[in-house]
Design a protein around this motif. Structure first.
Motif, PDB file in Angstrom:
ATOM      1  N   PHE A 281      28.387  29.255  45.811  1.00 54.33           N
ATOM      2  CA  PHE A 281      29.456  29.992  46.781  1.00 54.33           C
ATOM      3  C   PHE A 281      29.043  31.527  46.880  1.00 54.33           C
ATOM      4  CE2 PHE A 281      32.812  32.943  46.762  1.00 54.33           C
ATOM      5  CZ  PHE A 281      33.633  32.576  48.014  1.00 54.33           C
ATOM      6  N   LEU A 282      28.493  32.356  45.977  1.00 53.54           N
ATOM      7  CA  LEU A 282      28.150  33.586  46.004  1.00 53.54           C
ATOM      8  C   LEU A 282      26.840  33.579  47.044  1.00 53.54           C
ATOM      9  CD1 LEU A 282      28.314  34.885  42.588  1.00 53.54           C
ATOM     10  CD2 LEU A 282      29.831  35.647  44.587  1.00 53.54           C
ATOM     11  N   ALA A 283      26.061  32.792  46.954  1.00 52.66           N
ATOM     12  CA  ALA A 283      24.600  32.755  47.640  1.00 52.66           C
ATOM     13  C   ALA A 283      24.958  32.434  49.182  1.00 52.66           C
ATOM     14  CB  ALA A 283      23.644  31.530  47.184  1.00 52.66           C
TER      15      ALA A 283
ATOM     16  N   MET B  28      28.862  39.236  37.699  1.00 55.44           N
ATOM     17  CA  MET B  28      30.001  38.636  38.061  1.00 55.44           C
ATOM     18  C   MET B  28      30.257  37.054  37.161  1.00 55.44           C
ATOM     19  SD  MET B  28      30.720  38.692  42.081  1.00 55.44           S
ATOM     20  CE  MET B  28      32.265  37.859  42.119  1.00 55.44           C
ATOM     21  N   LEU B  29      28.947  36.441  37.279  1.00 50.38           N
ATOM     22  CA  LEU B  29      28.860  35.070  36.676  1.00 50.38           C
ATOM     23  C   LEU B  29      29.123  35.357  35.220  1.00 50.38           C
ATOM     24  CD1 LEU B  29      25.985  33.602  38.478  1.00 50.38           C
ATOM     25  CD2 LEU B  29      28.250  32.858  38.602  1.00 50.38           C
ATOM     26  N   ASP B  30      28.882  36.326  34.535  1.00 47.76           N
ATOM     27  CA  ASP B  30      28.992  36.732  33.100  1.00 47.76           C
ATOM     28  C   ASP B  30      30.370  36.921  32.603  1.00 47.76           C
ATOM     29  OD1 ASP B  30      28.032  37.300  30.402  1.00 47.76           O
ATOM     30  OD2 ASP B  30      28.561  39.279  30.762  1.00 47.76           O
ATOM     31  N   CYS B  31      31.498  37.086  33.715  1.00 50.18           N
ATOM     32  CA  CYS B  31      32.625  37.244  33.498  1.00 50.18           C
ATOM     33  C   CYS B  31      33.532  35.926  33.526  1.00 50.18           C
ATOM     34  CB  CYS B  31      33.159  38.182  34.628  1.00 50.18           C
ATOM     35  SG  CYS B  31      32.555  39.803  34.565  1.00 50.18           S
ATOM     36  N   LEU B  32      32.752  34.903  33.890  1.00 53.09           N
ATOM     37  CA  LEU B  32      33.334  33.738  34.335  1.00 53.09           C
ATOM     38  C   LEU B  32      33.098  32.563  32.962  1.00 53.09           C
ATOM     39  CD1 LEU B  32      32.156  33.363  37.857  1.00 53.09           C
ATOM     40  CD2 LEU B  32      34.518  33.988  36.999  1.00 53.09           C
ATOM     41  N   ALA B  33      34.190  31.829  32.828  1.00 61.37           N
ATOM     42  CA  ALA B  33      33.938  30.709  31.917  1.00 61.37           C
ATOM     43  C   ALA B  33      33.092  29.516  32.542  1.00 61.37           C
ATOM     44  CB  ALA B  33      35.328  30.144  31.604  1.00 61.37           C
ATOM     45  N   ASP B  34      32.343  28.950  31.618  1.00 56.75           N
ATOM     46  CA  ASP B  34      31.332  28.096  32.140  1.00 56.75           C
ATOM     47  C   ASP B  34      31.954  26.836  33.033  1.00 56.75           C
ATOM     48  OD1 ASP B  34      29.310  29.042  31.005  1.00 56.75           O
ATOM     49  OD2 ASP B  34      29.574  27.829  29.104  1.00 56.75           O
ATOM     50  N   ASP B  35      33.395  26.420  33.021  1.00 54.51           N
ATOM     51  CA  ASP B  35      33.999  25.617  33.674  1.00 54.51           C
ATOM     52  C   ASP B  35      35.236  26.310  34.726  1.00 54.51           C
ATOM     53  OD1 ASP B  35      35.774  26.319  31.785  1.00 54.51           O
ATOM     54  OD2 ASP B  35      36.461  24.425  31.440  1.00 54.51           O
TER      55      ASP B  35
ATOM     56  N   LEU C  80      42.568  43.072  31.747  1.00 52.46           N
ATOM     57  CA  LEU C  80      42.183  44.374  32.907  1.00 52.46           C
ATOM     58  C   LEU C  80      40.748  44.688  32.904  1.00 52.46           C
ATOM     59  CD1 LEU C  80      45.424  46.123  32.226  1.00 52.46           C
ATOM     60  CD2 LEU C  80      45.111  44.799  34.329  1.00 52.46           C
ATOM     61  N   ALA C  81      40.364  45.082  31.839  1.00 52.06           N
ATOM     62  CA  ALA C  81      38.745  45.400  31.842  1.00 52.06           C
ATOM     63  C   ALA C  81      37.983  44.600  32.350  1.00 52.06           C
ATOM     64  CB  ALA C  81      38.433  45.758  30.338  1.00 52.06           C
ATOM     65  N   LEU C  82      38.249  43.053  31.785  1.00 56.29           N
ATOM     66  CA  LEU C  82      37.216  41.913  32.480  1.00 56.29           C
ATOM     67  C   LEU C  82      37.588  41.727  33.852  1.00 56.29           C
ATOM     68  CD1 LEU C  82      35.834  39.230  31.799  1.00 56.29           C
ATOM     69  CD2 LEU C  82      37.636  38.125  31.414  1.00 56.29           C
ATOM     70  N   VAL C  83      38.590  42.054  34.524  1.00 61.34           N
ATOM     71  CA  VAL C  83      38.903  41.681  35.824  1.00 61.34           C
ATOM     72  C   VAL C  83      38.365  42.731  36.661  1.00 61.34           C
ATOM     73  CG1 VAL C  83      40.556  41.465  37.770  1.00 61.34           C
ATOM     74  CG2 VAL C  83      40.729  40.198  35.532  1.00 61.34           C
ATOM     75  N   ARG C  84      38.500  44.117  35.968  1.00 56.48           N
ATOM     76  CA  ARG C  84      37.828  45.204  36.792  1.00 56.48           C
ATOM     77  C   ARG C  84      36.286  45.225  36.892  1.00 56.48           C
ATOM     78  NH1 ARG C  84      41.885  48.360  33.601  1.00 56.48           N
ATOM     79  NH2 ARG C  84      43.621  48.989  35.291  1.00 56.48           N
ATOM     80  N   ARG C  85      35.623  44.801  35.694  1.00 57.39           N
ATOM     81  CA  ARG C  85      34.285  44.388  35.370  1.00 57.39           C
ATOM     82  C   ARG C  85      34.007  43.389  36.596  1.00 57.39           C
ATOM     83  NH1 ARG C  85      30.806  41.422  31.968  1.00 57.39           N
ATOM     84  NH2 ARG C  85      32.683  40.790  30.636  1.00 57.39           N
ATOM     85  N   TYR C  86      34.425  42.312  36.648  1.00 61.20           N
ATOM     86  CA  TYR C  86      34.187  41.239  37.683  1.00 61.20           C
ATOM     87  C   TYR C  86      34.213  41.974  39.078  1.00 61.20           C
ATOM     88  CZ  TYR C  86      35.274  36.966  40.308  1.00 61.20           C
ATOM     89  OH  TYR C  86      35.354  36.035  41.511  1.00 61.20           O
ATOM     90  N   TYR C  87      35.184  42.544  39.579  1.00 57.72           N
ATOM     91  CA  TYR C  87      35.171  43.219  40.893  1.00 57.72           C
ATOM     92  C   TYR C  87      34.094  44.444  40.989  1.00 57.72           C
ATOM     93  CZ  TYR C  87      38.786  39.969  42.102  1.00 57.72           C
ATOM     94  OH  TYR C  87      39.737  38.877  42.470  1.00 57.72           O
ATOM     95  N   ASP C  88      34.077  45.202  40.031  1.00 61.34           N
ATOM     96  CA  ASP C  88      32.990  46.264  40.131  1.00 61.34           C
ATOM     97  C   ASP C  88      31.754  45.447  40.316  1.00 61.34           C
ATOM     98  OD1 ASP C  88      34.888  48.144  39.737  1.00 61.34           O
ATOM     99  OD2 ASP C  88      34.648  48.349  37.383  1.00 61.34           O
ATOM    100  N   SER C  89      31.261  44.320  39.614  1.00 58.96           N
ATOM    101  CA  SER C  89      30.009  43.797  39.903  1.00 58.96           C
ATOM    102  C   SER C  89      29.972  43.185  41.127  1.00 58.96           C
ATOM    103  CB  SER C  89      30.145  42.658  38.765  1.00 58.96           C
ATOM    104  OG  SER C  89      29.894  43.156  37.476  1.00 58.96           O
ATOM    105  N   PHE C  90      31.041  42.656  41.785  1.00 59.62           N
ATOM    106  CA  PHE C  90      31.044  42.329  43.124  1.00 59.62           C
ATOM    107  C   PHE C  90      30.565  43.496  44.108  1.00 59.62           C
ATOM    108  CE2 PHE C  90      32.708  41.940  47.450  1.00 59.62           C
ATOM    109  CZ  PHE C  90      32.676  40.714  47.772  1.00 59.62           C
ATOM    110  N   ASN C  91      31.376  44.583  43.853  1.00 62.47           N
ATOM    111  CA  ASN C  91      30.833  45.523  44.881  1.00 62.47           C
ATOM    112  C   ASN C  91      29.374  46.135  44.792  1.00 62.47           C
ATOM    113  OD1 ASN C  91      33.231  45.896  46.430  1.00 62.47           O
ATOM    114  ND2 ASN C  91      34.141  47.285  44.969  1.00 62.47           N
ATOM    115  N   ARG C  92      28.637  45.850  43.268  1.00 63.76           N
ATOM    116  CA  ARG C  92      27.479  46.018  43.282  1.00 63.76           C
ATOM    117  C   ARG C  92      26.471  45.041  43.630  1.00 63.76           C
ATOM    118  NH1 ARG C  92      29.631  47.546  38.456  1.00 63.76           N
ATOM    119  NH2 ARG C  92      28.394  45.745  37.321  1.00 63.76           N
ATOM    120  N   GLN C  93      27.081  43.761  44.353  1.00 63.95           N
ATOM    121  CA  GLN C  93      26.493  42.841  44.373  1.00 63.95           C
ATOM    122  C   GLN C  93      25.716  42.266  43.210  1.00 63.95           C
ATOM    123  OE1 GLN C  93      24.323  43.346  48.239  1.00 63.95           O
ATOM    124  NE2 GLN C  93      26.055  43.168  49.227  1.00 63.95           N
TER     125      GLN C  93
END
Length: 136
Positions: free
Chosen positions: A52-54, A25-32, A7-20
């Motif tokens: 995709f983000l760009a 965001m990438l730090d929350c993701l697996a390399d693959d 839950l904390a990881l997914v919240r951090r992912y979306y919080d990062s999205f909202n801060r652009q």
């Protein structure tokens, strides 16, 4: 990973999205990471996700509101529901011309978590609703 950690990881992912905060965001993701775009194909890897983000940053300005996150007891699966508040900035290939249209769109995502990172993101929203809102 525990349910609370997922839950904390997914919240951090979306919080990062909202801060652009794209590196956040990438730090929350697996390399693959596998990324399933709404009504699109699957891309794999952080490099593809970064592209995709760009692309999204060029075409859209979005904020996610009312984010609700859920996770399985073992933390291996998660889901998020939110409302996208956006502005269509630049014409996206195959879509109507962008003229600064705004939109409010319910959306959600299904995520897999492994090794302490998000290994799959599948995003879902009603494309016909978005097209109607931008005047297609």
């Amino acid at each position: 990973m525990s349910q609370q950690d997922a839950l904390a990881l997914v919240r951090r992912y979306y919080d990062s999205f909202n801060r652009q905060d794209w590196p956040g965001m990438l730090d929350c993701l697996a390399d693959d990471v596998a990324h399933d775009a709404n009504q699109g194909g699957r891309s794999t890897g952080k490099d593809a996700f970064s592209r995709f983000l760009a692309h999204m940053e060029r075409c859209y300005r979005e904020e996610l509101r009312g984010v609700v996150v859920m996770a399985s007891e073992d933390g291996a699966r998660a889901a998020a529901e939110f409302v996208v508040h956006g502005t269509y900035l630049a014409t996206d290939a195959g879509l109507p011309e962008a003229k600064g249209q705004t939109y409010v769109l319910p959306a959600g995502a299904f995520l897999e978590v492994s090794g302490g990172r998000i290994s799959r993101v599948t995003t879902c929203y009603n494309l016909q609703d978005w097209l109607r809102q931008v005047g297609a």
